[in-house]
Design a protein around this motif. Structure first.
Motif, mmCIF file in Angstrom:
data_model
loop_
_atom_site.group_PDB
_atom_site.id
_atom_site.type_symbol
_atom_site.label_atom_id
_atom_site.label_comp_id
_atom_site.label_asym_id
_atom_site.label_seq_id
_atom_site.Cartn_x
_atom_site.Cartn_y
_atom_site.Cartn_z
ATOM 1 N N VAL A 166 3.333 -2.776 8.713
ATOM 2 C CA VAL A 166 3.452 -3.504 7.626
ATOM 3 C C VAL A 166 3.065 -4.995 7.871
ATOM 4 C CG1 VAL A 166 4.908 -4.791 5.876
ATOM 5 C CG2 VAL A 166 5.144 -2.276 6.274
ATOM 6 N N SER A 167 3.625 -5.488 9.163
ATOM 7 C CA SER A 167 3.342 -6.886 9.685
ATOM 8 C C SER A 167 1.806 -6.978 9.818
ATOM 9 C CB SER A 167 4.074 -6.925 11.226
ATOM 10 O OG SER A 167 5.310 -6.925 10.921
ATOM 11 N N ARG A 168 0.978 -5.938 10.476
ATOM 12 C CA ARG A 168 -0.487 -6.176 10.812
ATOM 13 C C ARG A 168 -0.919 -6.060 9.352
ATOM 14 N NH1 ARG A 168 0.414 -2.548 15.027
ATOM 15 N NH2 ARG A 168 0.282 -0.689 13.796
ATOM 16 N N ALA A 169 -0.550 -5.575 8.522
ATOM 17 C CA ALA A 169 -1.282 -5.489 7.059
ATOM 18 C C ALA A 169 -1.103 -6.753 6.484
ATOM 19 C CB ALA A 169 -0.666 -4.434 6.030
ATOM 20 N N ILE A 170 0.175 -7.302 6.375
ATOM 21 C CA ILE A 170 0.199 -8.945 5.987
ATOM 22 C C ILE A 170 -0.701 -9.723 6.656
ATOM 23 C CG2 ILE A 170 1.897 -10.645 5.443
ATOM 24 C CD1 ILE A 170 4.053 -8.521 5.157
ATOM 25 N N GLU A 220 0.243 -9.821 -5.123
ATOM 26 C CA GLU A 220 -0.200 -8.715 -5.742
ATOM 27 C C GLU A 220 -1.076 -8.081 -4.640
ATOM 28 O OE1 GLU A 220 -0.479 -5.299 -8.224
ATOM 29 O OE2 GLU A 220 0.778 -6.909 -7.760
ATOM 30 N N ARG A 221 -2.155 -8.810 -3.997
ATOM 31 C CA ARG A 221 -3.012 -8.198 -3.109
ATOM 32 C C ARG A 221 -2.167 -7.654 -1.695
ATOM 33 N NH1 ARG A 221 -7.317 -12.252 -1.787
ATOM 34 N NH2 ARG A 221 -6.122 -12.949 0.156
ATOM 35 N N ILE A 222 -1.206 -8.407 -1.401
ATOM 36 C CA ILE A 222 -0.341 -8.130 -0.310
ATOM 37 C C ILE A 222 0.407 -6.762 -0.638
ATOM 38 C CG2 ILE A 222 1.884 -8.601 1.216
ATOM 39 C CD1 ILE A 222 0.693 -11.439 1.216
ATOM 40 N N ARG A 223 1.097 -6.766 -1.785
ATOM 41 C CA ARG A 223 1.842 -5.519 -2.506
ATOM 42 C C ARG A 223 0.961 -4.272 -2.286
ATOM 43 N NH1 ARG A 223 2.427 -2.163 -6.154
ATOM 44 N NH2 ARG A 223 0.770 -2.874 -7.202
ATOM 45 N N LYS A 224 -0.192 -4.480 -2.862
ATOM 46 C CA LYS A 224 -1.198 -3.310 -2.662
ATOM 47 C C LYS A 224 -1.439 -2.771 -1.339
ATOM 48 C CE LYS A 224 -3.277 -3.788 -7.433
ATOM 49 N NZ LYS A 224 -4.562 -4.191 -8.231
ATOM 50 N N LYS A 225 -1.943 -3.711 -0.503
ATOM 51 C CA LYS A 225 -2.339 -3.427 0.792
ATOM 52 C C LYS A 225 -1.207 -2.537 1.525
ATOM 53 C CE LYS A 225 -4.727 -4.109 4.527
ATOM 54 N NZ LYS A 225 -5.617 -5.244 4.976
ATOM 55 N N ILE A 226 0.166 -2.916 1.143
ATOM 56 C CA ILE A 226 1.178 -2.248 1.796
ATOM 57 C C ILE A 226 1.302 -0.869 0.977
ATOM 58 C CG2 ILE A 226 3.827 -2.168 1.915
ATOM 59 C CD1 ILE A 226 3.749 -5.373 2.227
ATOM 60 N N GLU A 227 1.221 -0.866 -0.189
ATOM 61 C CA GLU A 227 1.330 0.388 -0.852
ATOM 62 C C GLU A 227 0.243 1.434 -0.422
ATOM 63 O OE1 GLU A 227 2.054 1.784 -5.360
ATOM 64 O OE2 GLU A 227 0.630 0.417 -5.062
ATOM 65 N N SER A 228 -0.698 1.101 0.229
ATOM 66 C CA SER A 228 -1.917 1.813 0.647
ATOM 67 C C SER A 228 -1.975 2.053 2.065
ATOM 68 C CB SER A 228 -3.299 0.883 0.231
ATOM 69 O OG SER A 228 -3.443 -0.016 1.214
ATOM 70 N N ARG A 277 5.667 7.481 1.835
ATOM 71 C CA ARG A 277 5.029 6.239 1.056
ATOM 72 C C ARG A 277 6.174 5.079 1.272
ATOM 73 N NH1 ARG A 277 6.286 4.849 -4.611
ATOM 74 N NH2 ARG A 277 4.355 3.996 -5.557
ATOM 75 N N ILE A 278 5.295 3.890 1.444
ATOM 76 C CA ILE A 278 5.766 2.705 1.675
ATOM 77 C C ILE A 278 5.693 1.733 0.654
ATOM 78 C CG2 ILE A 278 5.964 0.816 3.264
ATOM 79 C CD1 ILE A 278 6.874 3.663 4.617
ATOM 80 N N THR A 279 6.391 1.031 0.260
ATOM 81 C CA THR A 279 6.173 0.107 -1.016
ATOM 82 C C THR A 279 7.153 -1.075 -0.518
ATOM 83 O OG1 THR A 279 8.000 0.828 -2.316
ATOM 84 C CG2 THR A 279 5.796 1.900 -2.689
ATOM 85 N N ARG A 333 11.628 -1.825 -8.366
ATOM 86 C CA ARG A 333 11.022 -2.011 -7.023
ATOM 87 C C ARG A 333 9.290 -1.826 -7.178
ATOM 88 N NH1 ARG A 333 16.094 0.383 -5.987
ATOM 89 N NH2 ARG A 333 17.079 -0.315 -4.418
ATOM 90 N N ASN A 334 8.896 -2.174 -6.011
ATOM 91 C CA ASN A 334 7.233 -1.929 -5.927
ATOM 92 C C ASN A 334 6.729 -3.044 -6.940
ATOM 93 O OD1 ASN A 334 4.732 -1.118 -4.649
ATOM 94 N ND2 ASN A 334 4.700 0.521 -6.219
ATOM 95 N N ARG A 335 7.337 -4.091 -6.930
ATOM 96 C CA ARG A 335 6.737 -5.122 -7.813
ATOM 97 C C ARG A 335 6.840 -6.690 -7.644
ATOM 98 N NH1 ARG A 335 8.414 -3.148 -13.005
ATOM 99 N NH2 ARG A 335 8.605 -1.063 -11.746
ATOM 100 N N ILE A 336 6.319 -7.655 -8.251
ATOM 101 C CA ILE A 336 6.387 -8.990 -8.114
ATOM 102 C C ILE A 336 7.067 -9.456 -9.098
ATOM 103 C CG2 ILE A 336 5.109 -11.027 -7.456
ATOM 104 C CD1 ILE A 336 2.735 -9.403 -6.645
#
Length: 387
Positions: A275-279, A314-322, A333-335, A374-377
Motif C-alpha cells: 500500500v505504501s508503494r502504491a500511494i 479517488e485515484r489513490i483509493r482505486k490504486k489500493i483496490e487494484s 482484497r484490500i480496500t 468503507r472503501n469510499r471517500i
C-alpha cells in the motif's frame, strides 16, 4: 674591471665585497615558498649570477640512485635576457669529476684549470670551462646536491669567490631544508585536513542517518508522525503566504485487524508495504506522505482545492483496490476508507486554525466513510460534517 690576475686594487676589493654582500642579502630575503624546489633553487642561482661575475651557475641534485643530476642552471647571458639554451642534463656518479668529488668528500672543490686538472671529467657534447668551483650542499645534515659555478677563463676565481661560495652553499642548504620542511608540513596539514573532512562527512552522514531513522517508519520506509508534524507547519505557512488551497487526507485500511488475525502479521506487513508503494507512485514530490500509525496514513496535498482533492483521493483509493495481494496463492482484497479535508483560501487566515484541528476534521470524514460502508471517500464540510 679587475686588473691582471693576482693583482687587486682597493676598488676591486670593495666591489667584490659589495657584490658578495648583495648576493648573500638577496638569498637571505628569498622566501622558502615556491611552486617547486626546482623553482626555488633557480631563483637562488639567479641571485648569484646577478651579483657575481660568473659565466654559469648550476645545481646538481642527488637522486635515488645516488647520482648527481643537473636539476637547473642559468648563465649570465640567459640572465641578461638571451634565450635559454636547451641542454641535456649532465649526470655524475659519486666521486666522478669535480662535482662528484665535492659530493663524496663533502668539501668544496676548486678547479683552476679544467683542461689540465685530471679531476675534471669531460662528458660528451660538454663544452669545457676554464675554471670551476663545486660546493656540496647539505640540508638538515643530509647531502642534497652540489652547487657548481664556472667561468671560461682559467685561474679566474679568487679567494673572495671561495669565501662567498662557502657562505652561499650553507645558506642554500638552509633554504632547501626550510622548503622541504614547509612541504612536509603542508602535506601533513593536507592529509589531516582530508582526514578531518572525511570524519566530518562521516559524522554528517551518521547524523543524517539517525535523523532519517527518527523521521521514518522502519517497516514501510515512509516518513512517520514526527516528520509529518514538522513538515505540515511549513506547508501550512506556505499556503497562507501564497494564498493557495491545501487538502489533508487521512487513509485507513479496511478490516486490517481481520487480515492480521486470519493471514498473520507477516502478511499484514507485506500489505502495508504494498500500500505504501502504491500511494507513493500517485503523489507528487511536493506532497507530504506519512504513516501515522498502524494501518493509518496521512497525506497533505498543496495547491489543491476540494474538487481536485477528491479526484486525487479517488485515484489513490482505486490504486489500493487494484492491488493483487496473495497469501498462499489466494487473493486477498484490500480496500481503504478516506477522510478528506480541504482548506480553502477564505479559511487560511482563521485565528483558531491549527494542525490538530485539520486532522480532527479529516478524521471525522474518515469515520463517516467507515460508517457509510468503507472503501469510499468522504469530504468534510462544516455544513455536513463529512459527506
Amino acid at each position: 674591471m679587475r686588473q691582471a690576475q693576482g693583482q687587486f686594487s682597493v676598488s676591486d676589493v670593495i666591489v667584490d665585497l659589495l657584490n658578495s654582500l648583495s648576493a648573500i642579502r638577496g638569498l637571505s630575503e628569498l622566501n622558502s615558498q615556491a611552486a617547486s624546489e626546482k623553482e626555488l633553487i633557480f631563483k637562488a642561482l639567479s641571485i648569484l649570477i646577478c651579483n657575481q661575475d660568473m659565466e654559469r651557475c648550476s645545481f646538481f641534485i642527488l637522486d635515488e640512485e645516488q647520482c648527481l643530476v643537473n636539476l637547473t642552471g642559468i648563465s649570465s647571458k640567459e640572465y641578461s635576457g638571451a634565450e635559454r639554451t636547451a641542454r641535456a642534463p649532465l649526470k655524475f656518479k659519486m666521486g666522478q669529476g669535480i662535482i662528484g668529488q665535492a659530493a663524496k668528500t663533502g668539501e668544496l672543490q676548486l678547479c683552476m684549470n679544467c683542461k689540465e686538472d685530471k679531476r675534471f671529467f669531460q662528458q660528451a657534447e660538454d663544452v669545457s670551462p676554464g675554471s670551476v668551483i663545486s660546493g656540496p650542499i647539505f640540508a638538515a645534515g643530509e647531502l642534497v646536491g652540489v652547487l657548481n659555478i664556472s667561468h671560461p677563463e682559467v685561474n679566474y676565481f679568487s679567494e673572495w669567490h671561495i669565501r662567498l661560495l662557502h657562505i652561499y652553499k650553507n645558506m642554500m642548504g638552509e633554504l632547501i631544508a626550510n622548503y622541504r620542511l614547509l612541504q612536509r608540513m603542508e602535506e601533513q596539514i593536507a592529509v589531516r585536513t582530508r582526514n578531518l573532512e572525511r570524519a566530518l562527512e562521516d559524522v554528517r552522514l551518521l547524523k543524517e542517518h539517525h535523523e532519517n531513522m527518527s523521521m521514518r517508519d522502519e517497516l514501510t520506509g515512509l516518513y512517520n508522525r514526527r516528520y509529518f508534524y514538522a513538515q505540515i507547519e511549513t506547508a501550512l505557512a506556505r499556503s497562507r503566504s501564497q494564498r493557495q488551497a491545501l487538502c489533508l487526507m487521512v487513509l485507513d485500511l479496511d478490516h486490517f485487524k481481520e487480515i492480521n488475525d486470519v493471514y498473520g502479521h507477516g502478511f499484514g506487513d507485506t500489505v502495508l508495504k504494498d500500500v505504501s508503494r502504491a500511494i507513493k507512485e500517485e503523489i507528487r514530490e511536493s506532497d507530504i506522505l506519512a504513516r501515522f500509525g498502524g494501518e493509518e496514513f496521512v497525506m497533505v496535498f498543496t495547491n489543491m482545492n476540494d474538487s481536485k482533492g477528491q479526484l486525487f483521493a479517488e485515484r489513490i483509493r482505486k490504486k489500493i483496490e487494484s492491488l493483487r495481494c496473495l497469501c498462499k496463492q489466494q487473493p486477498v482484497r484490500i480496500t481503504a476508507s478516506i477522510g478528506l479535508y480541504c482548506l480553502t483560501e477564505e479559511h487560511l487566515n482563521q485565528d483558531d486554525l491549527n494542525i490538530d484541528l485539520l486532522i480532527h476534521y479529516a478524521d471525522k470524514a474518515l469515520y463517516a466513510a467507515k460508517a457509510a460502508g468503507r472503501n469510499r471517500i468522504v469530504l468534510f464540510t462544516e455544513a455536513g460534517q463529512g459527506k
